[in-house]
Design a protein around this motif. Structure first.
Motif, mmCIF file in Angstrom:
data_model
loop_
_atom_site.group_PDB
_atom_site.id
_atom_site.type_symbol
_atom_site.label_atom_id
_atom_site.label_comp_id
_atom_site.label_asym_id
_atom_site.label_seq_id
_atom_site.Cartn_x
_atom_site.Cartn_y
_atom_site.Cartn_z
ATOM 1 N N UNK A 127 -34.528 30.182 -31.886
ATOM 2 C CA UNK A 127 -33.391 30.911 -31.912
ATOM 3 C C UNK A 127 -32.173 30.213 -31.047
ATOM 4 N N UNK A 128 -31.548 29.197 -31.681
ATOM 5 C CA UNK A 128 -30.485 28.570 -30.648
ATOM 6 C C UNK A 128 -29.280 28.349 -31.695
ATOM 7 N N UNK A 129 -29.133 28.826 -32.748
ATOM 8 C CA UNK A 129 -28.179 28.590 -33.589
ATOM 9 C C UNK A 129 -27.058 29.788 -33.764
ATOM 10 N N UNK A 130 -25.812 29.552 -33.575
ATOM 11 C CA UNK A 130 -24.954 30.783 -33.535
ATOM 12 C C UNK A 130 -24.426 30.798 -35.050
ATOM 13 N N UNK A 131 -23.820 32.266 -35.191
ATOM 14 C CA UNK A 131 -23.657 32.273 -36.699
ATOM 15 C C UNK A 131 -22.866 31.484 -37.494
ATOM 16 N N UNK B 215 -27.604 24.719 -27.915
ATOM 17 C CA UNK B 215 -28.265 23.753 -26.898
ATOM 18 C C UNK B 215 -27.544 22.848 -26.454
ATOM 19 N N UNK B 216 -26.365 22.248 -27.235
ATOM 20 C CA UNK B 216 -25.750 21.012 -27.046
ATOM 21 C C UNK B 216 -24.239 21.320 -26.452
ATOM 22 N N UNK C 117 -18.903 25.778 -21.450
ATOM 23 C CA UNK C 117 -19.868 26.847 -20.886
ATOM 24 C C UNK C 117 -21.222 27.048 -21.499
ATOM 25 N N UNK C 118 -21.953 27.971 -20.726
ATOM 26 C CA UNK C 118 -23.265 28.138 -21.205
ATOM 27 C C UNK C 118 -23.512 28.795 -22.313
ATOM 28 N N UNK C 119 -23.691 28.274 -23.720
ATOM 29 C CA UNK C 119 -23.614 29.065 -25.127
ATOM 30 C C UNK C 119 -24.926 29.650 -25.072
ATOM 31 N N UNK C 120 -25.972 29.096 -24.525
ATOM 32 C CA UNK C 120 -27.356 29.794 -24.701
ATOM 33 C C UNK C 120 -27.125 31.307 -24.065
ATOM 34 N N UNK C 121 -26.554 31.237 -22.927
ATOM 35 C CA UNK C 121 -26.317 32.679 -22.428
ATOM 36 C C UNK C 121 -25.659 33.691 -23.031
ATOM 37 N N UNK D 134 -34.023 16.180 -31.508
ATOM 38 C CA UNK D 134 -35.405 16.075 -31.235
ATOM 39 C C UNK D 134 -35.726 16.070 -29.813
ATOM 40 N N UNK D 135 -34.731 15.560 -28.853
ATOM 41 C CA UNK D 135 -34.809 15.817 -27.510
ATOM 42 C C UNK D 135 -34.727 17.377 -27.222
ATOM 43 N N UNK D 136 -33.754 18.089 -27.602
ATOM 44 C CA UNK D 136 -33.467 19.495 -27.281
ATOM 45 C C UNK D 136 -34.818 20.240 -27.645
#
Lengths: 431, 431
Positions: A59-63, A69-70, A290-294, B43-45
């Protein structure tokens, strides 16, 4: 419920004697409690423990399809901006979500203004001679320390229950072009719990400013941190400034430091389009984003306003009894005779206790009895409380039982300090 | 494998004609590929996706008992400092882990120095007149943009394979007290892949500096980002500076931006005790502390050096073939005649392609054929590549197949640009 000054000498002697005994007995209990800072209690943090599993593998993709993650996205995730824009009272495109600290966003606004000037500045602030900030007091020590760090002169203005003394503020800001900024905690202010009235906010928005680049640093740190069932809403400074023809005056901040995890939360900054463009461009020299994961993590745990309000209600159920424990103890020990006064805020993290002329001695005595308090003067520019009267009480961190105990220690310290002082005052008068 | 200048006119005409045809054919394929930035590939992520479940409910306490969910700890978690101190080459007490961006830590070092001076400064940098930074070039555009933002004058010094031209550096730094800083990416430098030799590092540490507050910004962004089995280690600038009697000269940085998640990683800063005390005190005016949960999360996923090295080996298996795809295509299309030259770095994220006098035209042609590249000049102060020769190639983001395709487009663009230029040069000569 008379004041100490209304008691006769014998009553003062008796009060002092009894206060010394009670304080001595308390001190023997060897209590060790820290009430210095407004930190959430562990029980609060446990309520958002689910953040520690989130956003969850896969689960790492925003709407909008952003892979969180990048690199990139200085302005923050679209869904986070939309939610926090509604809370702070701005349009999403005028709101950024970035970093873990709204204090840092305030700091960077100051630093960029010092070195480059803000979009309205004729000159960078550090080439504009001595500059000044208005500081409603009592106020937040981190604000004042930051201003002092960069040599910005601080001018105190008294903070009442409904905001700063606006006659004073208007006169100063209209006359002095060196006044570039003003600190405000508009709701449940740190430390008095003051709530700025609509009339005050309207005057802040409208008042003429000698400095074209004057800014109000609107730190809405307790925007949804209610302590009663009443969810107080303050007027919207940003739109008031727009209407008043001062669209770039308001810099509004909030964070989830006391909603999720302090240090691991989200910080929010909203302002005019001009200011946001300038700030984002400046911030893009400092980091890539910024930290988008957070941000995604927060949106999973607390996707909308109702989730946030439900959480804040749970916090209130934990925090309000701690404030009540303080009131109960203070009422019992400081109410008759009226040894001190204190605020009963409808939200926020602090109670202000006023002990005229003996705040320093009280904090010293409390410290000797094992109760650590914020250093006196911390709520004032240059740590100078001119009346030596303000004590900040931070009930949130301790358990309700511990809070009651700490409040007792503080109250006994106030009784001893105040009766000592009154005795000394009378002996001087006699001499 | 002669250069273009060695070909006769007819051969140049033929080369140009053939290059135009090949380029036109490529353009018709309507490729759309972005090679502008050094971003990790998906692929790295995926290899660190487990971070998204961590630290996990109930796991919020650091080794020393710190509850990572609450305020405080500007210097970072003890276990994170211990690990990253070993990697960066400093003692844990001289190392802080904070924020998500080492660029931000460099920025804040500059900003605090501008406004207050660093611990060795006679005056804040912004009151010391015009100040200057040395910029080994080609270099990293974000460094140069940051320096430019604050009006710091940039002086280019040529970067060779083993570091900057030290005769030039020593002369400048010894003579000019306005030179307050120097940017260095000592290992697998962005964008040439240069690795500073021990001799260069020793000279950097020892050289006399006219400015007592001269600092080397040592951005070890690719500290463990090897592309071959050789794990190149560079000399330790911090200890070299200590030995040389310049203990406060080195400011060393790294991050996990290209180890875990860019933007959601950890940033590290190490320096002398004096500098660290100063920086931590300054940073404590800006915020109350870093995201300790994210530090804990990283320590769960990557608890020690061997875990980090194992991960980097996995990355290498993904990245090295992409670099090889570029070399293969460049060898085939640019090797005979020798239309351009390029680096073959042993680590890092970039290849530098040198096309004398036609970099701008190459990037333009590549863009028209659907290959987005870093703007020419980006690797130079003020975006000025005096020889119009440097092109930064960033192979990591695309798949190996896409990289081969993009490299083909770039190579065809170079062939066309270089043969155009050589034709034009000869026609001018004739006139």
């Amino acid at each position: 419920m008379g004041a100490l000054t209304e008691l006769d000498d014998r009553a003062i002697d008796a009060l002092h004697e009894q206060a010394a005994i009670s304080y001595g007995t308390f001190k023997k209990r060897e209590v060790r409690l820290n009430m210095a800072r407004g930190k959430p209690a562990l029980g609060q943090l446990d309520l958002v423990e689910r953040l520690l599993d989130l956003p969850g593998r896969g689960n790492h993709v925003a709407h909008d399809g952003t892979d969180c993650r990048n690199y990139g996205g200085m302005e923050g995730l679209a869904e986070a901006r939309a939610l926090y824009a509604r809370l702070i009272g701005a349009r999403p495109e005028n709101t950024m979500v970035g970093g873990n600290s709204s204090l840092a966003l305030m700091h960077d606004n100051i630093v960029y203004s010092m070195l480059k000037g803000n979009p309205s500045s004729p000159l960078p602030w550090n080439r504009a001679g001595r500059i000044r900030f208005l500081c409603p007091t009592p106020g937040y020590d981190y604000h004042f320390n930051m201003t002092e760090e960069y040599g910005i002169q601080m001018i105190s203005v008294p903070l009442g229950e409904d905001g700063p003394d606006m006659d004073r503020v208007e006169a100063l800001v209209a006359e002095d072009a060196a006044i570039k900024g003003m600190w405000c905690v508009p709701k449940y202010s740190n430390p008095t719990g003051a709530v700025y009235s609509d009339a005050v906010i309207e005057r802040l928005a409208r008042m003429p400013a000698a400095a074209p680049d004057f800014r109000i640093f609107w730190d809405n740190a307790y925007i949804m941190h209610h302590l009663t069932e009443e969810r107080i809403e303050t007027a919207n400074l940003l739109t008031a400034c727009e209407r008043a023809g001062n669209p770039d005056r308001a810099l509004m901040f909030m964070s989830t430091s006391k909603i999720t995890f302090p240090g691991a939360g989200l910080a929010v900054f909203a302002s005019s389009e001009t200011n946001m463009r300038w700030f984002l461009a400046s911030a893009s020299r400092r980091s890539i984003g910024p930290d988008k994961i957070n941000q995604l993590r927060h949106m999973c745990a607390l996707p909308d306003e109702s989730a946030l309000y439900a959480l804040m209600d749970q916090y209130r159920a934990i925090i309000a009894p701690k404030f009540d424990a303080v009131y109960g103890t203070f009422d019992r020990l400081l109410g008759d005779p009226r040894v001190a006064t204190w605020t009963r805020p409808k939200g926020g993290y602090f109670i202000s206790l006023y002990a005229d002329g003996c705040a320093r001695r009280t904090v010293e005595l409390a410290g000797e009895a094992g109760i650590a308090l914020t250093p006196t003067g911390a709520a004032f520019p240059y740590r100078n409380d001119p009346d030596d009267r303000h004590i900040r009480v931070a009930p949130t961190t301790l358990s309700a039982d511990e809070v009651g105990l700490a409040a007792e220690g503080i109250a006994l310290a106030v009784r001893l300090a105040a009766s000592e002082r009154e005795k000394a005052r009378r002996s001087l008068r006699v001499t």
